[in-house]
Motif scaffolding. Structure first.
Motif, short mmCIF file in Angstrom:
data_model
loop_
_atom_site.label_atom_id
_atom_site.label_comp_id
_atom_site.label_asym_id
_atom_site.label_seq_id
_atom_site.Cartn_x
_atom_site.Cartn_y
_atom_site.Cartn_z
N TRP A 98 0.70 44.97 -10.08
CA TRP A 98 2.14 45.09 -9.95
C TRP A 98 2.78 44.41 -11.14
N TYR A 99 4.07 44.65 -11.32
CA TYR A 99 4.81 44.03 -12.40
C TYR A 99 5.70 42.93 -11.83
N ASP A 100 5.76 41.83 -12.57
CA ASP A 100 6.58 40.70 -12.17
C ASP A 100 7.25 40.12 -13.41
N TYR A 101 8.31 39.40 -13.22
CA TYR A 101 9.02 38.79 -14.34
C TYR A 101 8.52 37.36 -14.56
N GLU A 106 10.48 38.12 -19.21
CA GLU A 106 9.67 39.25 -19.66
C GLU A 106 8.92 39.84 -18.47
N MET A 107 8.78 41.17 -18.48
CA MET A 107 8.03 41.84 -17.43
C MET A 107 6.54 41.77 -17.77
N GLN A 108 5.74 41.26 -16.82
CA GLN A 108 4.31 41.11 -17.04
C GLN A 108 3.55 41.81 -15.93
N GLN A 109 2.43 42.41 -16.31
CA GLN A 109 1.58 43.04 -15.31
C GLN A 109 0.73 41.96 -14.65
N GLN A 110 0.71 41.97 -13.34
CA GLN A 110 -0.06 41.01 -12.55
C GLN A 110 -1.13 41.78 -11.78
N SER A 111 -2.19 41.12 -11.40
CA SER A 111 -3.20 41.75 -10.55
C SER A 111 -3.87 40.70 -9.70
N SER A 134 5.60 43.23 -2.18
CA SER A 134 6.02 44.40 -1.41
C SER A 134 5.13 45.58 -1.79
N LEU A 135 4.72 46.37 -0.81
CA LEU A 135 3.86 47.52 -1.11
C LEU A 135 4.56 48.52 -2.02
N ASP A 136 5.89 48.52 -2.02
CA ASP A 136 6.64 49.41 -2.91
C ASP A 136 6.49 49.00 -4.37
N ASP A 137 6.15 47.73 -4.62
CA ASP A 137 6.03 47.24 -6.00
C ASP A 137 4.64 47.43 -6.58
N ILE A 138 3.67 47.79 -5.77
CA ILE A 138 2.29 47.95 -6.25
C ILE A 138 2.19 49.25 -7.03
#
Length: 151
Positions: A98-101, A106-111, A134-138
Motif C-alpha cells: 500500500w502507499y502511505d505518506y 512524500e508518498m512511499q510504498q509500504q509492504s 484499509s482494504l481499499d488502500d491495498i
C-alpha cells in the motif's frame, strides 16, 4: 479612527459562491420505507368515515409496505456481502502493499504480512504489525515471496 475594523473582509471559505454551492446539494428524491409509511398513515387519517378503506385494500397496501421494507433490507445485506469477512480472511499470511505518506509528506510504498482482518465502522482493515490498513488502500497482494496479484 485608527481602531476601525473592516467588515468587508471575508474568509475565502465563506464566500457567497461557496455558501450557495453548499446549499445547492441535490435533494434525495428516492422514496424510502418511512415515506411510504407516512403516506399510508395520512391516507388512513383522511379517509371518509362513511366509506372507509376496504380490508383488501388495506392488506394490499401493507403487503406493499412489507415489500419495500424487505427490498431495503436486501440492499443492506448486499452491501454487507460486499464486505464479507470470510473472503477478506484469505489475505491473512499474505504480503500486501500500500502507499502511505512519510513525515516529510512524500508518498512511499509500504509492504508487510497481514496478521489479521478487523472491521470497524463497517470498514475492513488489514492488521500488518501495529498498523491497520484499509482494504481499499491495498494495491497488491502476494504469497510470501510469490507472484503479486494487483488489486
Amino acid at each position: 479612527m485608527a481602531d476601525r475594523v473592516s467588515t468587508s473582509n471575508v474568509w475565502p471559505n465563506y464566500s457567497a459562491s461557496n455558501v450557495q454551492t453548499a446549499t445547492n446539494k441535490p435533494a434525495d428524491t428516492s422514496m424510502g420505507k418511512d415515506d411510504f409509511l407516512k403516506i399510508l398513515v395520512t391516507q388512513l387519517q383522511n379517509q371518509d368515515p362513511m366509506q372507509p378503506m376496504e380490508d383488501k385494500d388495506f392488506i394490499a397496501q401493507m403487503a406493499q409496505f412489507t415489500s419495500v421494507e424487505q427490498l431495503t433490507n436486501m440492499a443492506d445485506q448486499l452491501a454487507a456481502l460486499r464486505q464479507n469477512l470470510g473472503m477478506a480472511s484469505t489475505m491473512i499470511g499474505k504480503t500486501v502493499q500500500w502507499y502511505d505518506y512519510s513525515d516529510t509528506g512524500e508518498m512511499q510504498q509500504q509492504s508487510g504480512i497481514v496478521d489479521a482482518i478487523t472491521i470497524r465502522d463497517k470498514v475492513q482493515y488489514a492488521q500488518v504489525g501495529s498498523q491497520e490498513i484499509s482494504l481499499d488502500d491495498i494495491v497488491s497482494i502476494a504469497d510470501q515471496g510469490g507472484e503479486t496479484a494487483n488489486g
